[in-house]
Design a protein around this motif. Structure first.
Motif, short mmCIF file in Angstrom:
data_model
loop_
_atom_site.label_atom_id
_atom_site.label_comp_id
_atom_site.label_asym_id
_atom_site.label_seq_id
_atom_site.Cartn_x
_atom_site.Cartn_y
_atom_site.Cartn_z
N ARG A 38 -6.41 1.54 8.36
CA ARG A 38 -6.73 2.03 7.02
C ARG A 38 -5.96 3.32 6.71
O ARG A 38 -5.42 3.49 5.62
CB ARG A 38 -8.24 2.29 6.89
CG ARG A 38 -9.04 1.02 6.66
CD ARG A 38 -10.48 1.33 6.30
NE ARG A 38 -11.22 1.88 7.43
CZ ARG A 38 -11.83 1.15 8.36
NH1 ARG A 38 -11.79 -0.17 8.29
NH2 ARG A 38 -12.47 1.73 9.34
N ARG A 39 -5.90 4.22 7.69
CA ARG A 39 -5.19 5.49 7.47
C ARG A 39 -3.69 5.24 7.31
O ARG A 39 -3.03 5.86 6.48
CB ARG A 39 -5.46 6.44 8.63
CG ARG A 39 -4.93 7.84 8.44
CD ARG A 39 -5.61 8.62 7.30
NE ARG A 39 -7.04 8.64 7.43
CZ ARG A 39 -7.74 9.57 8.08
NH1 ARG A 39 -7.11 10.57 8.65
NH2 ARG A 39 -9.04 9.50 8.14
N ALA A 40 -3.13 4.33 8.12
CA ALA A 40 -1.70 4.01 8.00
C ALA A 40 -1.39 3.46 6.62
O ALA A 40 -0.38 3.82 6.01
CB ALA A 40 -1.29 3.02 9.08
N ASN A 41 -2.26 2.61 6.10
CA ASN A 41 -2.07 2.05 4.77
C ASN A 41 -2.11 3.15 3.72
O ASN A 41 -1.27 3.19 2.81
CB ASN A 41 -3.13 0.99 4.48
CG ASN A 41 -2.89 0.29 3.17
OD1 ASN A 41 -1.83 -0.27 2.96
ND2 ASN A 41 -3.87 0.36 2.28
N ALA A 42 -3.07 4.05 3.83
CA ALA A 42 -3.17 5.16 2.88
C ALA A 42 -1.93 6.05 2.94
O ALA A 42 -1.42 6.50 1.91
CB ALA A 42 -4.43 5.98 3.15
N CYS A 43 -1.43 6.30 4.15
CA CYS A 43 -0.23 7.13 4.32
C CYS A 43 0.99 6.44 3.71
O CYS A 43 1.81 7.08 3.05
CB CYS A 43 0.02 7.42 5.79
SG CYS A 43 -1.20 8.54 6.52
N GLN A 44 1.09 5.13 3.90
CA GLN A 44 2.20 4.38 3.31
C GLN A 44 2.14 4.45 1.78
O GLN A 44 3.15 4.68 1.12
CB GLN A 44 2.20 2.93 3.77
CG GLN A 44 3.36 2.13 3.20
CD GLN A 44 3.30 0.67 3.59
OE1 GLN A 44 2.22 0.13 3.83
NE2 GLN A 44 4.44 0.03 3.65
N GLU A 45 0.95 4.26 1.25
CA GLU A 45 0.79 4.33 -0.21
C GLU A 45 1.15 5.72 -0.75
O GLU A 45 1.59 5.85 -1.88
CB GLU A 45 -0.63 3.95 -0.61
CG GLU A 45 -0.90 2.47 -0.45
CD GLU A 45 -2.34 2.10 -0.77
OE1 GLU A 45 -3.15 2.99 -1.10
OE2 GLU A 45 -2.65 0.90 -0.71
N ALA A 46 0.98 6.76 0.09
CA ALA A 46 1.30 8.13 -0.31
C ALA A 46 2.77 8.46 -0.11
O ALA A 46 3.21 9.54 -0.47
CB ALA A 46 0.43 9.12 0.47
N GLY A 47 3.54 7.53 0.49
CA GLY A 47 4.97 7.74 0.61
C GLY A 47 5.52 7.81 2.02
O GLY A 47 6.73 7.96 2.20
N ALA A 48 4.68 7.71 3.02
CA ALA A 48 5.17 7.75 4.40
C ALA A 48 5.93 6.48 4.74
O ALA A 48 5.57 5.39 4.31
CB ALA A 48 4.01 7.94 5.38
N ALA A 49 6.99 6.64 5.52
CA ALA A 49 7.82 5.50 5.92
C ALA A 49 7.55 5.08 7.36
O ALA A 49 7.85 3.96 7.74
CB ALA A 49 9.30 5.83 5.75
N MET A 50 7.02 6.00 8.15
CA MET A 50 6.79 5.73 9.58
C MET A 50 5.45 6.29 10.00
O MET A 50 4.97 7.27 9.43
CB MET A 50 7.87 6.41 10.44
CG MET A 50 9.24 5.84 10.29
SD MET A 50 10.38 6.66 11.42
CE MET A 50 10.87 8.05 10.41
N ILE A 51 4.89 5.67 11.03
CA ILE A 51 3.66 6.19 11.63
C ILE A 51 3.89 6.36 13.12
O ILE A 51 4.52 5.53 13.77
CB ILE A 51 2.46 5.26 11.35
CG1 ILE A 51 1.16 5.88 11.87
CG2 ILE A 51 2.68 3.89 11.93
CD1 ILE A 51 -0.09 5.15 11.42
#
Length: 64
Positions: A38-51
């Protein structure tokens, strides 16, 4: 002349489960696979390209 900083591309990477942190340090830290997803999805939606994920043991401690 080098390009201005605002003309450069950037890649955003996140580490949502932090480095050496536990629930006692931050109650909202995602530790379970479902929470991390869930957090990775939220980060991606906020513009993150990598986790970057810290692998943990069942009780939340870091694996060696």
């Amino acid at each position: 002349m080098p390009p201005a900083l605002h003309d450069r591309a950037a890649t955003i990477a996140v580490a949502p489960d932090g480095g050496r942190r536990a629930k006692i340090d931050h109650a909202a830290i995602p530790l379970t696979p479902a929470d991390l997803a869930r957090r990775a999805n939220a980060c991606q939606e906020a513009g993150a390209a990598m986790i970057h994920v810290h692998v943990r043991k069942n009780r939340g401690g870091y694996s060696s």
